[in-house]
Scaffold this motif. Sequence first.
Motif, short mmCIF file in Angstrom:
data_model
loop_
_atom_site.label_atom_id
_atom_site.label_comp_id
_atom_site.label_asym_id
_atom_site.label_seq_id
_atom_site.Cartn_x
_atom_site.Cartn_y
_atom_site.Cartn_z
N ASN A 1 65.28 80.10 -64.13
CA ASN A 1 66.61 80.28 -63.54
C ASN A 1 66.54 81.47 -62.58
OD1 ASN A 1 68.10 78.22 -65.17
ND2 ASN A 1 67.37 79.53 -66.84
N PHE A 2 66.68 81.20 -61.31
CA PHE A 2 66.35 82.17 -60.26
C PHE A 2 67.60 82.46 -59.43
CE2 PHE A 2 64.20 84.02 -56.67
CZ PHE A 2 62.93 84.40 -57.12
N PHE A 3 67.86 83.75 -59.23
CA PHE A 3 68.93 84.20 -58.35
C PHE A 3 68.28 84.99 -57.21
CE2 PHE A 3 70.69 83.73 -62.56
CZ PHE A 3 71.89 83.06 -62.34
N GLN A 4 68.43 84.48 -56.01
CA GLN A 4 67.79 85.09 -54.85
C GLN A 4 68.82 85.83 -54.02
OE1 GLN A 4 64.83 85.57 -53.76
NE2 GLN A 4 64.65 85.31 -51.55
N VAL A 5 68.58 87.12 -53.75
CA VAL A 5 69.45 87.88 -52.85
C VAL A 5 68.85 87.77 -51.46
CG1 VAL A 5 70.52 90.08 -52.33
CG2 VAL A 5 70.11 89.43 -54.71
N SER A 6 69.49 86.96 -50.64
CA SER A 6 69.07 86.78 -49.25
C SER A 6 70.01 87.60 -48.37
CB SER A 6 69.10 85.28 -48.91
OG SER A 6 68.63 85.04 -47.60
N THR A 7 70.38 87.11 -47.23
CA THR A 7 71.31 87.79 -46.34
C THR A 7 72.00 86.77 -45.46
OG1 THR A 7 71.52 89.33 -44.46
CG2 THR A 7 69.42 88.20 -44.71
N ALA B 1 61.45 75.99 -51.79
CA ALA B 1 60.37 75.01 -51.90
C ALA B 1 59.70 75.04 -53.28
CB ALA B 1 59.32 75.27 -50.82
N CYS B 2 60.04 76.02 -54.10
CA CYS B 2 59.38 76.16 -55.40
C CYS B 2 59.80 75.02 -56.34
CB CYS B 2 59.73 77.51 -56.01
SG CYS B 2 58.94 77.81 -57.61
N GLN B 3 58.84 74.40 -56.97
CA GLN B 3 59.10 73.27 -57.87
C GLN B 3 59.18 73.70 -59.34
OE1 GLN B 3 59.61 70.06 -56.58
NE2 GLN B 3 59.65 71.30 -54.70
N ASP B 4 59.08 74.99 -59.61
CA ASP B 4 58.99 75.47 -60.99
C ASP B 4 60.30 76.04 -61.50
OD1 ASP B 4 56.15 74.95 -61.15
OD2 ASP B 4 55.89 76.68 -59.82
N LEU B 5 61.40 75.77 -60.80
CA LEU B 5 62.69 76.34 -61.18
C LEU B 5 63.65 75.25 -61.62
CD1 LEU B 5 63.13 78.84 -58.19
CD2 LEU B 5 62.13 79.31 -60.44
N ASP B 6 64.48 75.55 -62.63
CA ASP B 6 65.53 74.63 -63.03
C ASP B 6 66.78 74.83 -62.19
OD1 ASP B 6 63.98 73.51 -65.03
OD2 ASP B 6 64.67 74.93 -66.56
N THR B 7 67.13 76.09 -61.91
CA THR B 7 68.28 76.37 -61.07
C THR B 7 67.92 77.46 -60.06
OG1 THR B 7 69.20 78.09 -62.54
CG2 THR B 7 69.93 75.81 -62.89
N LEU B 8 68.44 77.33 -58.85
CA LEU B 8 68.30 78.35 -57.81
C LEU B 8 69.68 78.65 -57.26
CD1 LEU B 8 66.86 80.17 -55.78
CD2 LEU B 8 66.53 78.15 -54.32
N THR B 9 70.07 79.90 -57.37
CA THR B 9 71.34 80.37 -56.83
C THR B 9 71.02 81.42 -55.78
OG1 THR B 9 72.36 80.02 -59.01
CG2 THR B 9 73.59 81.35 -57.41
N SER C 1 77.35 79.99 -66.06
CA SER C 1 76.33 79.01 -65.72
C SER C 1 76.88 77.84 -64.92
CB SER C 1 75.66 78.48 -66.99
OG SER C 1 76.60 77.85 -67.84
N LYS C 2 78.18 77.59 -64.99
CA LYS C 2 78.77 76.49 -64.22
C LYS C 2 78.72 76.78 -62.72
CE LYS C 2 82.82 76.54 -66.16
NZ LYS C 2 82.61 77.69 -67.07
N LEU C 3 78.52 78.04 -62.35
CA LEU C 3 78.51 78.42 -60.94
C LEU C 3 77.09 78.51 -60.37
CD1 LEU C 3 81.26 81.19 -61.04
CD2 LEU C 3 81.53 78.76 -60.51
N HIS C 4 76.10 78.23 -61.19
CA HIS C 4 74.72 78.33 -60.74
C HIS C 4 74.35 77.14 -59.85
CE1 HIS C 4 73.63 80.91 -64.54
NE2 HIS C 4 74.57 81.46 -63.77
N GLY C 5 73.29 77.34 -59.06
CA GLY C 5 72.73 76.24 -58.28
C GLY C 5 73.32 76.07 -56.90
N LYS C 6 74.12 77.04 -56.45
CA LYS C 6 74.72 76.96 -55.12
C LYS C 6 74.31 78.16 -54.27
CE LYS C 6 78.80 74.29 -56.47
NZ LYS C 6 80.30 74.23 -56.43
#
Length: 385
Positions: free
Chosen positions: A131-137, A176-184, A263-268
């Motif tokens: 479960n990954f949370f990425q801080v982009s910009t 592009a990572c295939q090893d994650l269940d959720t990416l936010t 968790s309902k807000l994950h994946g966006k």
Amino acid sequence: MRHVLLTGATGLLGRYLMRDLLTAGVPMAVLVRPSRRHDPHRRVEAAMRAWENILGRKLPRPVVLAGDITQPDFGITPGEAEWVAQNCDRIIHNAASLSFVTTGRNAEPWKTNLDGTRHVLEFCKNAGIRNFFQVSTAYIAGLREGVVYESELDEGQALANCYEESKVESEKLVRACQDLDTLTVFRPGIIIGDSESKITFTFHNFYAAMQLSQTLVSQMSTFNFSGRAPSNDIIFNIDGHERKYLVPVDWVSKAMAEIVIDSKLHGKTYHLTPRIPVTMRLIRDVLEEAIDIYGTGFTGAGSQESKNTELEEIFFEQFKVYESYWRDDATFDSTNTQQALPNLPCPHVDRSMMLALARWAIEKRFAWRDPVVESADLSPEGVGV
């Protein structure tokens, strides 16, 4: 509840995330590299004691891991890596280089923003963190015009600097990572200080322009009978109508914390940007009022007026690194953010707030000093695993 692993914990946003998530009862582990003067445990303890001084109450402590995302496996011990695998199920990848100049792809910002993200993904794969949370910009939009939607990333847009380039590639790598269940993915605008307390722990962008102007004026200008100094030599090569999406750090952190917890807000993907931007003319006006100057000018976007004075020469040379930063922004759609957080609107950044932020920074002389922490004073829960 298992731990959230946070990178970039001692930066401005990272400190707020520690405060907000720990206060909400979320157990945390933080990956922190040593500074030139302090080891990671002392850096985190100093940051937490600063919060306690500000808030007037005790706070829980995160588990501290001494490591660096620019190294494979973060350079942590096998025992620490095993602890993470057993205790962490989420990661907030917040560490980033804000460098706008580079000597090549082996240097910053690429070293941290791209190679570091690659190491983070590899570590998560080995540790079973899915479960990954990425801080982009928001500024992965580059030089785009019109409306930029949260669902968009690479639309073939031109990019203004190496920082934006590195963040685009970093986000693409994670997607592009295939090893994650959720990416936010979080895409904040230009982060400034606290909308309420006016505190900031770092002094970039808006603050850098103000500090540079104040330093030059104090050294090379004379204040007249009005108590203000003429600053006709400080000239920005913009029009003044350029829009910038300044966003208070306290709101960015609260928004992220709510999304991480639910968790309902994950994946966006979430644009963490204000509904109404500020203009460069307003930023200029605030700068003039805060440091008691007048007469700063605009020469027009992209123009390069001849520099007739030493002050002009110094200002242009020092400010060149930020030149691409003050262009006109696109419009950032934030539908996902508004739907997820209907009761947490972004505070409106207006003249009054910006002036208060500026005056706080000037009062602190553009520097923040944490409480001094001796090694013997470290509490057991703050010294790692």
